[in-house]
Motif scaffolding. Structure first.
Motif, PDB file in Angstrom:
ATOM      1  N   GLY A  18    -118.630  24.977  21.263  1.00  0.00           N
ATOM      2  CA  GLY A  18    -119.745  25.665  21.897  1.00  0.00           C
ATOM      3  C   GLY A  18    -119.284  26.772  22.822  1.00  0.00           C
ATOM      4  N   LYS A  21    -118.365  29.676  20.692  1.00  0.00           N
ATOM      5  CA  LYS A  21    -119.607  30.292  20.226  1.00  0.00           C
ATOM      6  C   LYS A  21    -120.239  31.138  21.324  1.00  0.00           C
ATOM      7  N   GLY A  22    -120.251  30.608  22.539  1.00  0.00           N
ATOM      8  CA  GLY A  22    -120.856  31.341  23.648  1.00  0.00           C
ATOM      9  C   GLY A  22    -120.112  32.609  23.999  1.00  0.00           C
ATOM     10  N   VAL A  56    -127.864  25.680  15.824  1.00  0.00           N
ATOM     11  CA  VAL A  56    -127.416  27.017  16.227  1.00  0.00           C
ATOM     12  C   VAL A  56    -127.817  28.073  15.200  1.00  0.00           C
ATOM     13  N   MET A 211    -121.956  26.252  24.839  1.00  0.00           N
ATOM     14  CA  MET A 211    -122.478  27.603  24.645  1.00  0.00           C
ATOM     15  C   MET A 211    -122.892  28.236  25.967  1.00  0.00           C
TER      16      MET A 211
END
Length: 249
Positions: A18, A21-22, A56, A211
């Motif tokens: 996450g 991804k963030g 997501v 994220m």
């Protein structure tokens, strides 16, 4: 099924995925399946990543204002990428798992190297008439075998010349359809058990938290430098999976 230490490690894997991804805006599925394969094996990893990855990518595929035009542009590719997932998933019960894990490692290596070298190809509309369905079929096979949709999917979507917002939305659409097909296949094969499904739902919490953390880090971190470190780490992780899956390991 899993002890407390393993469950904690799974949560940490989704937290890290996450965060990635963030920071860079993608790679939650490929990071999570890579780390989980090391922890709990490839079939279990594919099952556990489903709900967080769908959470997501469904949002990513739905927003952006390019849904209709993108689907119309690449529907032959999307159709084949979805329909052939079941065929690739047959390998989960017919091929030795170390071989599939090694194949996943090779996919990670290819994905990392192609990004590190800045590999870019171009596919013309005329070429896309036959290349789109062909690459889509290959992508579906790879998804069914490894749970990853990035190779050759992302390379293809970049090659057909989609502008940035449409490209991001196209990736979300591809990942969502592929993961839905994978969920159906894994459930039909008895791999997606109730326990793994519950764990997959629970994994949304650390993935979402990661994220949020990643987006905060992004404000004070060079994204280009992080991408470089990320792909080097992915290359090393893929190499480790290949080596650890070898018969002599």
């Amino acid at each position: 099924m899993f002890d407390v230490a393993t469950l904690a490690a799974i949560g940490a894997a989704f937290l890290l995925a996450g965060v990635v991804k963030g920071i860079i805006g993608f790679a939650l599925p490929i990071v999570s399946v890579a780390l989980l394969t090391v922890l709990i094996g490839l079939p279990n990893a594919m099952a556990v990543l489903l709900v967080p990855a769908l959470f997501v990518n469904t949002w990513q595929g739905a927003v952006g204002g390019h849904l209709k035009s993108t689907v119309l542009r690449i529907w032959p590719y999307l159709t084949m990428a979805t329909m052939t997932v079941w065929l690739g998933a047959l390998s989960l019960t017919r091929v030795e798992l170390p071989l599939l894990s090694a194949f996943l490692g090779c996919i990670l290596i290819i994905y990392a190297l192609s990004n590190m070298m800045g590999l870019r190809v171009t596919i013309t509309p005329v070429q896309d008439r036959w290349l789109g369905p062909l690459i889509g079929g290959i992508n579906g096979l790879v998804t069914g075998m490894t749970g990853t949709t990035a190779v050759p999917g992302v390379i293809y979507l970049q090659a057909v010349g989609l502008e940035r917002d449409a490209l991001i939305q196209a990736m979300g659409i591809l990942f969502t359809l592929s993961l839905l097909a994978l969920a159906v296949v894994l459930g039909g094969n008895g791999i997606l058990t109730g326990e793994l499904a519950f764990l997959s739902v629970a994994a949304c919490v650390p993935a979402f938290a990661g994220m949020v953390i990643g987006r905060r880090i992004r404000k004070s971190l060079s994204e280009s430098n992080f991408r470089r470190v990320f792909f080097i780490a992915l290359l090393l992780l893929g190499s480790y999976i290949v080596i650890s899956s070898a018969p002599w390991s």
